[in-house]
Write a protein that holds these residues in place. Structure first.
Motif, PDB file in Angstrom:
ATOM      1  N   GLY A 129      -5.629  26.312  67.774  1.00 13.02           N
ATOM      2  CA  GLY A 129      -7.078  26.225  67.682  1.00 13.02           C
ATOM      3  C   GLY A 129      -7.628  26.461  66.293  1.00 13.02           C
ATOM      4  O   GLY A 129      -8.785  26.186  66.032  1.00 13.02           O
ATOM      5  N   ALA A 130      -6.818  26.972  65.372  1.00 17.29           N
ATOM      6  CA  ALA A 130      -7.272  27.210  64.008  1.00 17.29           C
ATOM      7  C   ALA A 130      -7.408  25.879  63.281  1.00 17.29           C
ATOM      8  O   ALA A 130      -6.631  24.953  63.485  1.00 17.29           O
ATOM      9  CB  ALA A 130      -6.300  28.115  63.276  1.00 17.29           C
ATOM     10  N   ARG A 131      -8.420  25.805  62.436  1.00 18.51           N
ATOM     11  CA  ARG A 131      -8.653  24.613  61.627  1.00 18.51           C
ATOM     12  C   ARG A 131      -8.670  25.062  60.170  1.00 18.51           C
ATOM     13  O   ARG A 131      -9.496  25.870  59.777  1.00 18.51           O
ATOM     14  CB  ARG A 131      -9.971  23.958  62.022  1.00 18.51           C
ATOM     15  N   TYR A 132      -7.729  24.554  59.397  1.00 16.76           N
ATOM     16  CA  TYR A 132      -7.548  25.006  58.028  1.00 16.76           C
ATOM     17  C   TYR A 132      -8.149  24.026  57.031  1.00 16.76           C
ATOM     18  O   TYR A 132      -8.153  22.820  57.261  1.00 16.76           O
ATOM     19  CB  TYR A 132      -6.060  25.180  57.720  1.00 16.76           C
ATOM     20  N   GLU A 133      -8.615  24.593  55.908  1.00 14.54           N
ATOM     21  CA  GLU A 133      -9.122  23.800  54.797  1.00 14.54           C
ATOM     22  C   GLU A 133      -8.604  24.412  53.502  1.00 14.54           C
ATOM     23  O   GLU A 133      -8.300  25.601  53.444  1.00 14.54           O
ATOM     24  CB  GLU A 133     -10.655  23.804  54.772  1.00 14.54           C
ATOM     25  N   LEU A 134      -8.538  23.592  52.464  1.00 11.94           N
ATOM     26  CA  LEU A 134      -8.133  24.041  51.140  1.00 11.94           C
ATOM     27  C   LEU A 134      -9.213  23.584  50.168  1.00 11.94           C
ATOM     28  O   LEU A 134      -9.351  22.387  49.912  1.00 11.94           O
ATOM     29  CB  LEU A 134      -6.778  23.442  50.748  1.00 11.94           C
ATOM     30  N   VAL A 135      -9.993  24.544  49.663  1.00 15.13           N
ATOM     31  CA  VAL A 135     -11.072  24.220  48.735  1.00 15.13           C
ATOM     32  C   VAL A 135     -10.869  25.055  47.482  1.00 15.13           C
ATOM     33  O   VAL A 135     -10.879  26.285  47.542  1.00 15.13           O
ATOM     34  CB  VAL A 135     -12.464  24.488  49.365  1.00 15.13           C
ATOM     35  N   TYR A 136     -10.645  24.369  46.359  1.00 19.81           N
ATOM     36  CA  TYR A 136     -10.371  25.019  45.070  1.00 19.81           C
ATOM     37  C   TYR A 136      -9.218  26.006  45.154  1.00 19.81           C
ATOM     38  O   TYR A 136      -9.298  27.117  44.658  1.00 19.81           O
ATOM     39  CB  TYR A 136     -11.633  25.656  44.495  1.00 19.81           C
ATOM     40  N   GLY A 137      -8.151  25.598  45.825  1.00 17.47           N
ATOM     41  CA  GLY A 137      -6.953  26.406  45.900  1.00 17.47           C
ATOM     42  C   GLY A 137      -7.024  27.567  46.866  1.00 17.47           C
ATOM     43  O   GLY A 137      -6.061  28.305  47.023  1.00 17.47           O
ATOM     44  N   LYS A 138      -8.168  27.734  47.531  1.00 17.29           N
ATOM     45  CA  LYS A 138      -8.337  28.843  48.474  1.00 17.29           C
ATOM     46  C   LYS A 138      -8.211  28.331  49.905  1.00 17.29           C
ATOM     47  O   LYS A 138      -8.858  27.363  50.289  1.00 17.29           O
ATOM     48  CB  LYS A 138      -9.706  29.504  48.293  1.00 17.29           C
ATOM     49  N   LEU A 139      -7.379  29.020  50.668  1.00 13.37           N
ATOM     50  CA  LEU A 139      -7.210  28.685  52.078  1.00 13.37           C
ATOM     51  C   LEU A 139      -8.422  29.163  52.852  1.00 13.37           C
ATOM     52  O   LEU A 139      -8.821  30.319  52.746  1.00 13.37           O
ATOM     53  CB  LEU A 139      -5.946  29.349  52.627  1.00 13.37           C
ATOM     54  N   GLY A 140      -9.004  28.288  53.626  1.00 16.57           N
ATOM     55  CA  GLY A 140     -10.101  28.650  54.517  1.00 16.57           C
ATOM     56  C   GLY A 140      -9.699  28.377  55.945  1.00 16.57           C
ATOM     57  O   GLY A 140      -9.032  27.381  56.233  1.00 16.57           O
ATOM     58  N   VAL A 141     -10.054  29.267  56.816  1.00 17.17           N
ATOM     59  CA  VAL A 141      -9.778  29.092  58.230  1.00 17.17           C
ATOM     60  C   VAL A 141     -11.116  29.012  58.940  1.00 17.17           C
ATOM     61  O   VAL A 141     -11.895  29.954  58.916  1.00 17.17           O
ATOM     62  CB  VAL A 141      -8.936  30.263  58.808  1.00 17.17           C
ATOM     63  N   LYS A 142     -11.380  27.871  59.558  1.00 18.47           N
ATOM     64  CA  LYS A 142     -12.620  27.703  60.295  1.00 18.47           C
ATOM     65  C   LYS A 142     -12.421  28.240  61.712  1.00 18.47           C
ATOM     66  O   LYS A 142     -11.428  27.916  62.362  1.00 18.47           O
ATOM     67  CB  LYS A 142     -13.026  26.235  60.348  1.00 18.47           C
TER      68      LYS A 142
END
Length: 195
Positions: A28-41
């Motif tokens: 269910g986790a949705r991951y993003e990579l913005v400017y080298g930083k891992l984000g978990v929505k």
């Protein structure tokens, strides 16, 4: 003395491996990579889902057949396409992502939409990092439905790392979405979903 922690940026390759593993696990986790930083929505709450459903229907009715609504379409972002994002909703011509694999190129995107959540990092990610990344990417219009501040923010006219035009409207207002969308969005129906 406190130990110093070195934080390094995550590479695109590391991120894509992590995102693929998460997809296989279906946690269910949705991951993003913005400017080298891992984000978990966070997994979206019911109101978030209702807002996206309403916006999808609204745009489908008014923009078809020239543009199609894509929910949570993965996308390459940033200058040199070093980032990876999963906007809540995109508008692009039909067939724009056909044959492009997991992280397609962003060129056909006319509008990216994010609906804020109440997680700790959401304000920075949706309000600071993503406008910069989407502007660099060349996405013409970026719309944020900010549930914390009860407003709708329209970013347009990307130039380098910024959008030259940023308009803030209270929820309930008529919101002008500039070209290539060129439509007026009545946000009154969002009141009950944001309150």
């Amino acid at each position: 003395m406190a130990a110093r922690r070195d934080h390094r940026e995550m590479t695109v390759e590391e991120f894509e491996a992590l995102a693929a593993d998460a997809e296989r696990l279906d946690d269910g986790a949705r991951y993003e990579l913005v400017y080298g930083k891992l984000g978990v929505k966070e997994v979206p709450d019911g109101d978030h889902g209702e807002i996206i459903a309403w916006l999808s229907e609204w745009f489908a009715f008014r923009c078809s057949p020239r543009l199609r609504a894509y929910v949570e379409q993965q996308l390459k972002i940033e200058e040199y396409r070093k980032g990876r994002a999963r906007p809540d909703l995109l508008l692009a011509p039909p067939g724009s992502f056909r044959g492009q694999g997991d992280w397609p190129e962003p060129e056909p995107v006319a509008l990216a939409i994010e609906v804020t959540s109440f997680e700790r990092d959401a304000q920075r990610r949706d309000g600071i990092d993503k406008p910069r990344a989407y502007a660099e990417t060349g996405i013409q219009v970026y719309l944020v439905v900010d549930r914390r501040k009860d407003c709708v923010i329209v970013h347009s006219e990307p130039e380098g790392e910024v959008y030259r035009n940023v308009q803030i409207y209270p929820v309930g207002a008529l919101v002008w979405l500039p070209a290539p969308i060129s439509l007026e969005l009545d946000t009154e129906p969002l009141r009950e979903l944001i309150a």
